[in-house]
Design an enzyme around this catalytic site. Structure first.
Site, PDB file in Angstrom:
ATOM      1  N   CYS A 138       0.438  -1.053  -0.025  1.00 46.88           N
ATOM      2  CA  CYS A 138      -0.256   0.242   0.093  1.00 46.88           C
ATOM      3  C   CYS A 138       0.879   1.555  -0.067  1.00 46.88           C
ATOM      4  O   CYS A 138       2.099   1.305   0.356  1.00 46.88           O
ATOM      5  CB  CYS A 138      -0.666   0.124   1.155  1.00 46.88           C
ATOM      6  SG  CYS A 138      -1.775  -1.271   1.295  1.00 46.88           S
ATOM      7  N   GLU A 174      -8.788   7.872   3.722  1.00 48.20           N
ATOM      8  CA  GLU A 174      -8.265   7.342   2.243  1.00 48.20           C
ATOM      9  C   GLU A 174      -9.673   7.516   1.155  1.00 48.20           C
ATOM     10  O   GLU A 174      -9.765   6.809   0.776  1.00 48.20           O
ATOM     11  CB  GLU A 174      -7.399   6.548   2.586  1.00 48.20           C
ATOM     12  CG  GLU A 174      -5.684   6.743   2.938  1.00 48.20           C
ATOM     13  CD  GLU A 174      -4.932   5.480   2.992  1.00 48.20           C
ATOM     14  OE1 GLU A 174      -3.997   6.032   3.004  1.00 48.20           O
ATOM     15  OE2 GLU A 174      -5.050   4.625   2.678  1.00 48.20           O
TER      16      GLU A 174
END
Length: 182
Positions: free
Chosen positions: A67, A116
């Protein structure tokens, strides 16, 4: 590696500026752009990684392969490639979009918030891993079905973003298809 920044977003997902990555992740994290990637080997196995204990958010938690945050002017796909090199020391196939509109907010036990817009990608590698210990403390190549069963049975053992991504039926179907096409 130079200081990373996150791209701040408004509620509609439009960039509004940047902020240094570590300053951005607090108890009041602003919405920002990220990405999540699921990396498969030639056997169709998924690389599951355990976040290093030095990580600010969710240290020691099992998660999908890589990520991160694209940098200003960098495509999500190029960011996936960059982070796979940095965290895992591998070259990958061009990342394929799996869940382009994934968005989440989660708070870790230390009070750090992730907030996010986080498109999800899948890619493959045939390279031997060269793990960056600052990012990853452990890893395992696993059959996707076993990982998904583990997430369903013990979601608390995995990162919240991985659990939420795996809970999306379309993403799950696309990941399964990706794993089977070696």
């Amino acid at each position: 590696m130079q200081t990373e920044h996150v791209i701040l977003l408004n509620a509609q997902g439009v960039p509004t500026g940047t902020l240094e990555k570590y300053a951005a992740h607090t108890a009041d994290t602003l919405l920002h752009l990220a990405f999540s990637s699921w990396l498969f080997n030639a056997k169709g196995q998924l690389l599951v990684t355990r976040r290093a204990l030095s990580k600010k958010a969710w240290p020691g938690v099992w998660t999908n392969s890589v990520c991160g945050h694209p940098q200003l002017g960098e495509s999500n796909e190029d960011a996936v490639i960059r982070r796979c090199r940095y965290e895992l020391g591998v070259e990958i196939t061009p990342p394929e979009s799996i869940y382009p509109d994934f968005r989440y907010r989660a708070t870790d036990p230390n009070g750090i918030v992730e907030n996010e817009v986080c498109p999800v990608f899948a890619a493959r590698t045939n390279s031997a891993l060269q793990i960056n210990d600052d990012e990853v403390m452990d890893y395992q190549w696993c059959d996707l079905a076993d990982v998904l069963h583990g997430i369903d049975a013990t979601p608390w053992a995995f990162s919240p973003w991985m659990v939420m991504q795996a809970a999306n039926s379309e993403a799950r179907k696309l990941l399964s298809a990706f794993a089977q096409h070696n």
